[in-house]
Each structure stands twice: as structure tokens, then as C-alpha cells.
Design a protein around this motif. Sequence first.
Motif, short mmCIF file in Angstrom:
data_model
loop_
_atom_site.label_atom_id
_atom_site.label_comp_id
_atom_site.label_asym_id
_atom_site.label_seq_id
_atom_site.Cartn_x
_atom_site.Cartn_y
_atom_site.Cartn_z
N ALA A 76 61.92 60.95 25.52
CA ALA A 76 62.76 59.99 26.24
C ALA A 76 62.80 58.65 25.51
O ALA A 76 63.84 58.00 25.42
CB ALA A 76 62.23 59.80 27.66
N LYS A 77 61.65 58.25 24.95
CA LYS A 77 61.57 57.00 24.20
C LYS A 77 62.51 57.05 22.99
O LYS A 77 63.22 56.10 22.67
CB LYS A 77 60.12 56.77 23.77
CG LYS A 77 59.83 55.37 23.28
CD LYS A 77 58.33 55.23 23.02
CE LYS A 77 58.03 53.94 22.28
NZ LYS A 77 56.65 53.88 21.82
N LYS A 80 66.13 56.78 24.13
CA LYS A 80 66.44 55.40 24.50
C LYS A 80 66.73 54.57 23.23
O LYS A 80 67.64 53.75 23.20
CB LYS A 80 65.26 54.81 25.27
CG LYS A 80 65.60 53.57 26.08
CD LYS A 80 64.42 53.22 26.98
CE LYS A 80 64.69 51.97 27.79
NZ LYS A 80 63.54 51.59 28.61
N THR A 81 65.95 54.82 22.19
CA THR A 81 66.14 54.13 20.91
C THR A 81 67.52 54.43 20.33
O THR A 81 68.19 53.55 19.81
CB THR A 81 65.03 54.57 19.91
OG1 THR A 81 63.77 54.21 20.46
CG2 THR A 81 65.20 53.90 18.56
N VAL A 83 70.19 55.33 22.07
CA VAL A 83 71.18 54.66 22.92
C VAL A 83 71.35 53.20 22.47
O VAL A 83 72.46 52.71 22.28
CB VAL A 83 70.76 54.70 24.41
CG1 VAL A 83 71.70 53.84 25.26
CG2 VAL A 83 70.76 56.14 24.93
N GLU A 84 70.23 52.52 22.26
CA GLU A 84 70.27 51.10 21.85
C GLU A 84 70.93 50.97 20.47
O GLU A 84 71.69 50.04 20.21
CB GLU A 84 68.86 50.50 21.80
CG GLU A 84 68.18 50.40 23.16
CD GLU A 84 68.98 49.59 24.18
OE1 GLU A 84 69.63 48.61 23.78
OE2 GLU A 84 68.96 49.95 25.38
N VAL A 112 65.81 58.94 30.61
CA VAL A 112 66.33 57.68 30.07
C VAL A 112 67.29 57.03 31.05
O VAL A 112 67.24 55.81 31.30
CB VAL A 112 67.04 57.91 28.71
CG1 VAL A 112 67.79 56.66 28.27
CG2 VAL A 112 66.03 58.31 27.66
N GLN A 115 65.36 55.46 33.82
CA GLN A 115 64.70 54.23 33.36
C GLN A 115 65.69 53.07 33.23
O GLN A 115 65.43 51.97 33.70
CB GLN A 115 64.06 54.46 31.98
CG GLN A 115 62.79 55.27 31.99
CD GLN A 115 62.37 55.62 30.57
OE1 GLN A 115 62.51 54.83 29.64
NE2 GLN A 115 61.86 56.83 30.39
N LEU A 116 66.82 53.34 32.60
CA LEU A 116 67.80 52.28 32.36
C LEU A 116 68.42 51.79 33.66
O LEU A 116 68.73 50.62 33.81
CB LEU A 116 68.88 52.74 31.39
CG LEU A 116 68.41 52.98 29.94
CD1 LEU A 116 69.53 53.53 29.09
CD2 LEU A 116 67.87 51.69 29.32
N ASP A 119 66.31 49.20 35.19
CA ASP A 119 66.23 47.91 34.50
C ASP A 119 67.26 46.96 35.10
O ASP A 119 68.31 47.38 35.58
CB ASP A 119 66.54 48.08 33.00
CG ASP A 119 65.43 48.84 32.29
OD1 ASP A 119 64.37 49.05 32.91
OD2 ASP A 119 65.62 49.22 31.12
N ASP A 122 71.20 46.77 33.62
CA ASP A 122 72.07 47.96 33.69
C ASP A 122 73.53 47.49 33.65
O ASP A 122 73.98 46.74 34.50
CB ASP A 122 71.79 48.69 35.01
CG ASP A 122 72.60 49.96 35.13
OD1 ASP A 122 72.96 50.53 34.09
OD2 ASP A 122 72.88 50.37 36.27
#
Length: 227
Positions: A76-77, A80-81, A83-84, A112, A115-116, A119, A122
Amino acid sequence: MSGQAEVKVKIPFGNKYLDAIFSVPENKPTYGVILTHGAGGDMNFPHLVTLAACLASHGVLCLRFTCKGLNIAYRAKAFKTVVEYLKLYDDYKLLGVFLAGRSMGSRAAASVIRQLSQDDDDDDFIQGLVCLSYPLHRPKLQSKLRDEDLLFIRCPVLFISGSADEMCEKQLLEDVASKMKAPKKIHWVDKANHGMVVKGRTTDDVMEEINAQVFSWLRDNIKLQHK
């Protein structure tokens, strides 16, 4: 398929890099899909390659990536990377992306999105989730469902699962879907197992069915948000 290119990139992730490939449509894309593989294999798994090519041929940018490792938090980490990375990628200024994965990759994508969404920043960049062979439970262990992330998601979700998937019993997924707050659709591939193998059908034939479902769902959801 004409009019598309594949561009290899390396995405920084901690002190290493994730291998990734852009499937780029002929015309400037406004939406993208980030796609990853299951517990085994990598981004060159044939199902992912054909889906990426199909999407790019229909004008949707596809970024598929490899992340080895069987730890869901690690996967998942990495997602997320990516996506960014895509969000800040200057060559393609996208209005939004859909996260997609096969098996464990779809669990990572769901994690992910949860998680997002929790935040504060969003901002609607993530438009939806595509789960190919979502592994709702371990084989023969239907009592322990992996549904916690799904129940928190609010964006549209598409499930494509085999009706004979040993890791996603049909009734159980339908029960989970009924509890979800998100708009959702389930497409059952008749008699397919977890690997989307169907006796008497070629892989190409099954993939054509899946790819058509993914693209028509994406198109419908992009339209819905821009009426």
C-alpha cells in the motif's frame, strides 16, 4: 493497437526504485489508471499488459508498476508513492485517476484509498477503484473476511471476479457489497477461478470480456462526474 506508446520509468521509493511503465494514448489523456499485480508476478503479467493496452487505445493513460513483497502495508505504501508521483508528473496533467489491482494489488489499492480519504487534503484526484479478483478471504477460510477497507471507501468501486474464485465466494462478496457506502458494481466472469481461467475459453477471450467491462465502467464514471 495503433497510436500508443510505452514509456518505462523508475519511481523513487525510499532508498530504491519501483519499475513502472506508462501506456500512453495517442491524444492527450485527461484521466489515468494506476495498475498493479497480485502476490506473484509483476507488472508484465499478461492480464495487466492487455488491460493497459486496451485502456491506452481508448484514450486512458495507464501506469502499471511492480512492487514485490507480500506485506500488505508495504504494498500500500508503494501504491501511495506511485499515486503521488503521477499527481506531480508534469508531462500528464490529469483531472483524476482510478486505482486498479489484481488480487493482492487490489487490496493494496483499497487500503490506499481508505488512507487518502481519511487525510485532510483529500482533493478528489482519486476517482474510483477497480478490483480484479479481489481476495476477500483465504481459500477455505471464509470466516475471516478482508473487507475492512472496502467498507470505508466512498468513491465508485468495480469488482471483477470469477464465479468459481476460491478466494472470493460469490455470496460473501455480494453481502460485503450490500454493506458498502460506495457506489459499486460486480461483474462475475462465469466459471472463472482466481486466476481468471475458464475451462473451454481462451485467455484472450476472457481478457476481452474483462477489459471491455473495465473500460465501459470507467467511461460511465467519468461521464457521471462531468455532467
